[in-house]
Design a protein around this motif. Structure first.
Motif, PDB file in Angstrom:
ATOM      1  N   PHE A 242       0.693  -1.261  -0.109  1.00 10.68           N
ATOM      2  CA  PHE A 242      -0.039  -0.042  -0.106  1.00 10.68           C
ATOM      3  C   PHE A 242       0.866   1.023   0.146  1.00 10.68           C
ATOM      4  O   PHE A 242       1.919   1.503   0.793  1.00 10.68           O
ATOM      5  N   ASP A 243       0.588   2.305  -0.890  1.00  9.51           N
ATOM      6  CA  ASP A 243       1.204   3.355  -0.951  1.00  9.51           C
ATOM      7  C   ASP A 243       0.385   4.072   0.147  1.00  9.51           C
ATOM      8  O   ASP A 243      -0.673   4.206   0.359  1.00  9.51           O
ATOM      9  N   ALA A 244       1.281   4.958   0.913  1.00 10.20           N
ATOM     10  CA  ALA A 244       0.698   6.000   1.788  1.00 10.20           C
ATOM     11  C   ALA A 244       1.872   7.137   2.109  1.00 10.20           C
ATOM     12  O   ALA A 244       2.804   6.928   1.612  1.00 10.20           O
ATOM     13  N   SER A 245       1.279   8.441   2.557  1.00 14.18           N
ATOM     14  CA  SER A 245       2.109   9.424   2.729  1.00 14.18           C
ATOM     15  C   SER A 245       1.841  10.030   4.088  1.00 14.18           C
ATOM     16  O   SER A 245       0.966  10.085   4.849  1.00 14.18           O
ATOM     17  N   ALA A 246       3.222  10.233   4.591  1.00 16.16           N
ATOM     18  CA  ALA A 246       3.172  10.706   6.279  1.00 16.16           C
ATOM     19  C   ALA A 246       2.259  11.769   6.199  1.00 16.16           C
ATOM     20  O   ALA A 246       2.396  12.862   5.675  1.00 16.16           O
ATOM     21  N   GLY A 247       1.562  11.682   7.430  1.00 10.51           N
ATOM     22  CA  GLY A 247       0.734  12.818   7.566  1.00 10.51           C
ATOM     23  C   GLY A 247      -0.589  13.136   6.791  1.00 10.51           C
ATOM     24  O   GLY A 247      -1.029  14.271   6.942  1.00 10.51           O
ATOM     25  N   GLY A 248      -0.622  12.264   5.984  1.00  9.86           N
ATOM     26  CA  GLY A 248      -1.593  12.561   4.793  1.00  9.86           C
ATOM     27  C   GLY A 248      -1.281  13.574   3.646  1.00  9.86           C
ATOM     28  O   GLY A 248      -2.339  14.081   3.117  1.00  9.86           O
ATOM     29  N   LEU A 249       0.021  13.730   3.683  1.00  7.40           N
ATOM     30  CA  LEU A 249       0.221  14.945   2.704  1.00  7.40           C
ATOM     31  C   LEU A 249      -0.007  14.624   1.340  1.00  7.40           C
ATOM     32  O   LEU A 249      -0.113  13.158   0.811  1.00  7.40           O
ATOM     33  N   GLY A 250      -0.420  15.381   0.509  1.00 10.56           N
ATOM     34  CA  GLY A 250      -0.261  15.147  -0.942  1.00 10.56           C
ATOM     35  C   GLY A 250      -1.417  15.539  -1.875  1.00 10.56           C
ATOM     36  O   GLY A 250      -2.372  16.127  -1.483  1.00 10.56           O
ATOM     37  N   GLY A 251      -1.268  15.369  -2.979  1.00 14.46           N
ATOM     38  CA  GLY A 251      -2.388  15.673  -3.974  1.00 14.46           C
ATOM     39  C   GLY A 251      -1.772  15.426  -5.472  1.00 14.46           C
ATOM     40  O   GLY A 251      -0.800  14.681  -5.468  1.00 14.46           O
ATOM     41  N   SER A 257      -8.553  18.493  -8.215  1.00 14.68           N
ATOM     42  CA  SER A 257      -9.686  17.790  -7.389  1.00 14.68           C
ATOM     43  C   SER A 257      -9.099  16.539  -6.513  1.00 14.68           C
ATOM     44  O   SER A 257      -9.720  16.131  -5.598  1.00 14.68           O
ATOM     45  N   ALA A 258      -7.652  16.318  -6.958  1.00 14.24           N
ATOM     46  CA  ALA A 258      -6.980  15.244  -5.990  1.00 14.24           C
ATOM     47  C   ALA A 258      -6.357  15.991  -4.776  1.00 14.24           C
ATOM     48  O   ALA A 258      -5.855  16.918  -4.731  1.00 14.24           O
ATOM     49  N   THR A 259      -7.093  15.570  -3.545  1.00 10.79           N
ATOM     50  CA  THR A 259      -6.624  15.927  -2.199  1.00 10.79           C
ATOM     51  C   THR A 259      -5.628  14.929  -1.829  1.00 10.79           C
ATOM     52  O   THR A 259      -4.967  14.231  -2.422  1.00 10.79           O
ATOM     53  N   GLY A 260      -5.259  15.041  -0.499  1.00  7.32           N
ATOM     54  CA  GLY A 260      -4.557  14.061   0.381  1.00  7.32           C
ATOM     55  C   GLY A 260      -4.427  12.635   0.126  1.00  7.32           C
ATOM     56  O   GLY A 260      -5.586  12.032  -0.024  1.00  7.32           O
ATOM     57  N   ASN A 261      -3.129  12.078   0.014  1.00 12.74           N
ATOM     58  CA  ASN A 261      -2.869  10.636   0.099  1.00 12.74           C
ATOM     59  C   ASN A 261      -3.568   9.907   1.252  1.00 12.74           C
ATOM     60  O   ASN A 261      -3.648  10.955   2.328  1.00 12.74           O
ATOM     61  N   LEU A 262      -3.728   8.619   1.284  1.00 12.80           N
ATOM     62  CA  LEU A 262      -3.954   7.802   2.302  1.00 12.80           C
ATOM     63  C   LEU A 262      -2.987   8.318   3.353  1.00 12.80           C
ATOM     64  O   LEU A 262      -1.638   8.063   3.061  1.00 12.80           O
ATOM     65  N   ALA A 263      -3.171   8.491   4.767  1.00 12.88           N
ATOM     66  CA  ALA A 263      -2.210   8.969   5.394  1.00 12.88           C
ATOM     67  C   ALA A 263      -1.412   7.804   6.244  1.00 12.88           C
ATOM     68  O   ALA A 263      -2.240   6.660   6.556  1.00 12.88           O
ATOM     69  N   LEU A 296       5.388  23.070   7.608  1.00 18.95           N
ATOM     70  CA  LEU A 296       4.624  23.617   6.399  1.00 18.95           C
ATOM     71  C   LEU A 296       3.557  24.736   7.148  1.00 18.95           C
ATOM     72  O   LEU A 296       2.794  25.337   6.219  1.00 18.95           O
ATOM     73  N   GLY A 297       3.583  24.680   8.375  1.00 16.23           N
ATOM     74  CA  GLY A 297       2.742  25.754   9.135  1.00 16.23           C
ATOM     75  C   GLY A 297       1.305  25.453   8.914  1.00 16.23           C
ATOM     76  O   GLY A 297       0.337  26.386   8.970  1.00 16.23           O
ATOM     77  N   ARG A 298       0.927  24.219   8.991  1.00 17.99           N
ATOM     78  CA  ARG A 298      -0.473  23.866   9.252  1.00 17.99           C
ATOM     79  C   ARG A 298      -0.693  22.524   9.779  1.00 17.99           C
ATOM     80  O   ARG A 298       0.155  21.806   9.837  1.00 17.99           O
ATOM     81  N   PRO A 299      -1.710  22.249  10.486  1.00 21.81           N
ATOM     82  CA  PRO A 299      -1.818  21.009  11.154  1.00 21.81           C
ATOM     83  C   PRO A 299      -1.950  19.880  10.086  1.00 21.81           C
ATOM     84  O   PRO A 299      -2.121  20.074   8.819  1.00 21.81           O
ATOM     85  N   SER A 300      -1.439  18.637  10.723  1.00 18.82           N
ATOM     86  CA  SER A 300      -1.374  17.181   9.751  1.00 18.82           C
ATOM     87  C   SER A 300      -2.957  17.313   9.309  1.00 18.82           C
ATOM     88  O   SER A 300      -3.805  17.010   9.954  1.00 18.82           O
ATOM     89  N   PRO A 301      -3.049  16.398   8.091  1.00 17.69           N
ATOM     90  CA  PRO A 301      -4.498  16.138   7.536  1.00 17.69           C
ATOM     91  C   PRO A 301      -4.727  14.675   8.326  1.00 17.69           C
ATOM     92  O   PRO A 301      -5.941  14.283   8.140  1.00 17.69           O
ATOM     93  N   SER A 302      -3.737  13.798   8.743  1.00 21.84           N
ATOM     94  CA  SER A 302      -4.122  12.783   9.359  1.00 21.84           C
ATOM     95  C   SER A 302      -4.799  12.700  10.532  1.00 21.84           C
ATOM     96  O   SER A 302      -4.404  13.490  11.583  1.00 21.84           O
ATOM     97  N   ALA A 303      -5.828  11.792  10.711  1.00 25.46           N
ATOM     98  CA  ALA A 303      -6.698  11.916  11.956  1.00 25.46           C
ATOM     99  C   ALA A 303      -5.886  11.340  13.087  1.00 25.46           C
ATOM    100  O   ALA A 303      -6.015  11.855  14.253  1.00 25.46           O
ATOM    101  N   VAL A 304      -5.114  10.388  12.856  1.00 23.47           N
ATOM    102  CA  VAL A 304      -4.142   9.761  13.873  1.00 23.47           C
ATOM    103  C   VAL A 304      -3.096  10.831  14.393  1.00 23.47           C
ATOM    104  O   VAL A 304      -3.086  10.759  15.480  1.00 23.47           O
ATOM    105  N   VAL A 305      -2.551  11.374  13.520  1.00 23.70           N
ATOM    106  CA  VAL A 305      -1.529  12.395  13.868  1.00 23.70           C
ATOM    107  C   VAL A 305      -2.001  13.539  14.810  1.00 23.70           C
ATOM    108  O   VAL A 305      -1.594  13.854  15.853  1.00 23.70           O
TER     109      VAL A 305
END
Length: 314
Positions: A242-251, A257-263, A296-305
């Motif tokens: 599974f591809d995943a991105s630390a903190g749900g970063l990405g697009g 219309s592509a928002t963050g990756n699976l955290a 990056l100056g903003r909260p992580s998109p990841s719910a777990v983080v």
């Protein structure tokens, strides 16, 4: 107070172990408008490696005009151990990108194809059929140099210009990329529209076409909050990468219309609850993602983080 842990309830019929293919430093950061300093990117990669991730995609040798955030790819590669125990793949868009990857000492590369005509035109300056002519010399040269080649195929579940993408079209494109010599195919839900049933049907279709499930990886985006559900559906079909991105970063810089990756952290939490081994230290992951979120100056998109952020330190 100790960190909460999910209760481990292993279901039957799921893989015992999975590989998390970390894409945060490349796919996660590529769409950031503010340029992240190269020394921060290098430290981010090191923190992810130290967290136990078995593979971390570091950057892309794409032309700076197309992705300015990755203009420092050669500088970043020079600061990393590309021949270390943990593979640090790089994305290459064409033969010039391969030249740069070879100059940097890369041992693992990835190519990036499209399952749709419009995205191939917008992203690759090619089309659905002629993209393979562009990839063939890249893959053949890379294999001759002893490199491992991974293939991404994007827009597998939906395209913002074309809408729904026929399953047989995705399978045909994916098989052709594998037939070029790629060792693994990452199936991308680039705009996050996949649902669990669609995921299962596509994996089954690849199987019916003779593609072993071990050669497939899944790359989910969480645009509509379905990434974890889709990952669980893929687990049920035997997917183990599974591809995943630390903190749900990405697009995706080519699909707004592509928002963050699976955290990565959200995936790890689910895998822990299922009793599936993955080798990643969740606390170290949370710390690395919270550290990057501060830069990056903003909260992580990841719910777990976000849930565990008070435990993260600089």
């Amino acid at each position: 107070m100790t960190r909460p842990l999910p209760m481990v309830v292993p279901p039957t019929g799921l893989p015992a172990r999975v590989t998390i293919y970390e894409v945060g430093p490349r796919d996660g950061l590529q769409n950031e408008s503010a340029i992240v300093p190269v020394e921060v990117k290098a430290e981010f990669v090191r923190r992810l490696v130290d967290a136990g991730l078995p593979i971390v995609e570091a950057t892309s040798f794409v032309h700076p005009k197309w992705v300015p955030q990755l203009a420092d790819a050669a500088d970043l590669a020079a600061r990393l151990d590309l021949e270390g125990a943990v593979p640090l793949p790089v994305l290459v868009p064409n033969e010039r990108g391969l030249d740069r990857a070879l100059e940097a000492g890369s041992k693992h590369i990835a190519i990036f194809g499209s399952a749709t005509q419009t995205f191939a035109e917008r992203n690759l300056n090619s089309d659905l059929e002629t993209q393979f002519a562009m990839f063939e010399p890249v893959v053949s040269r890379a294999l001759a140099e002893g490199l491992d080649v991974r293939a991404y195929v994007s827009m597998c579940f939906g395209d913002p210009w074309e809408g729904a993408v026929p399953i047989d079209q995705v399978v045909r494109v994916g098989k052709r990329l594998l037939d070029l010599g790629a060792s693994q195919l990452s199936i991308g839900d680039t705009i996050g529209v996949a649902t669990a049933g669609h995921v299962g049907a596509l994996i089954d279709a690849f199987g019916s076409a003779g593609v072993d499930v071990d050669r497939l990886a899944m790359h989910f985006h969480d645009t509509y909050g379905q990434a974890l559900a889709n990952a669980y559906a893929a687990l049920g079909k035997g997917i183990t990468t599974f591809d995943a991105s630390a903190g749900g970063l990405g697009g995706c810089p080519y699909a707004k219309s592509a928002t963050g990756n699976l955290a990565t952290e959200d995936l790890v939490w689910m895998l822990d609850g299922l009793g599936i081994e993955h080798g990643v230290d969740l606390d170290a992951m949370v710390e690395a993602s919270a550290w990057m979120a501060k830069h990056l100056g903003r909260p992580s998109p990841s719910a777990v983080v976000r849930a565990l952020a008070d435990r993260a330190t600089d």
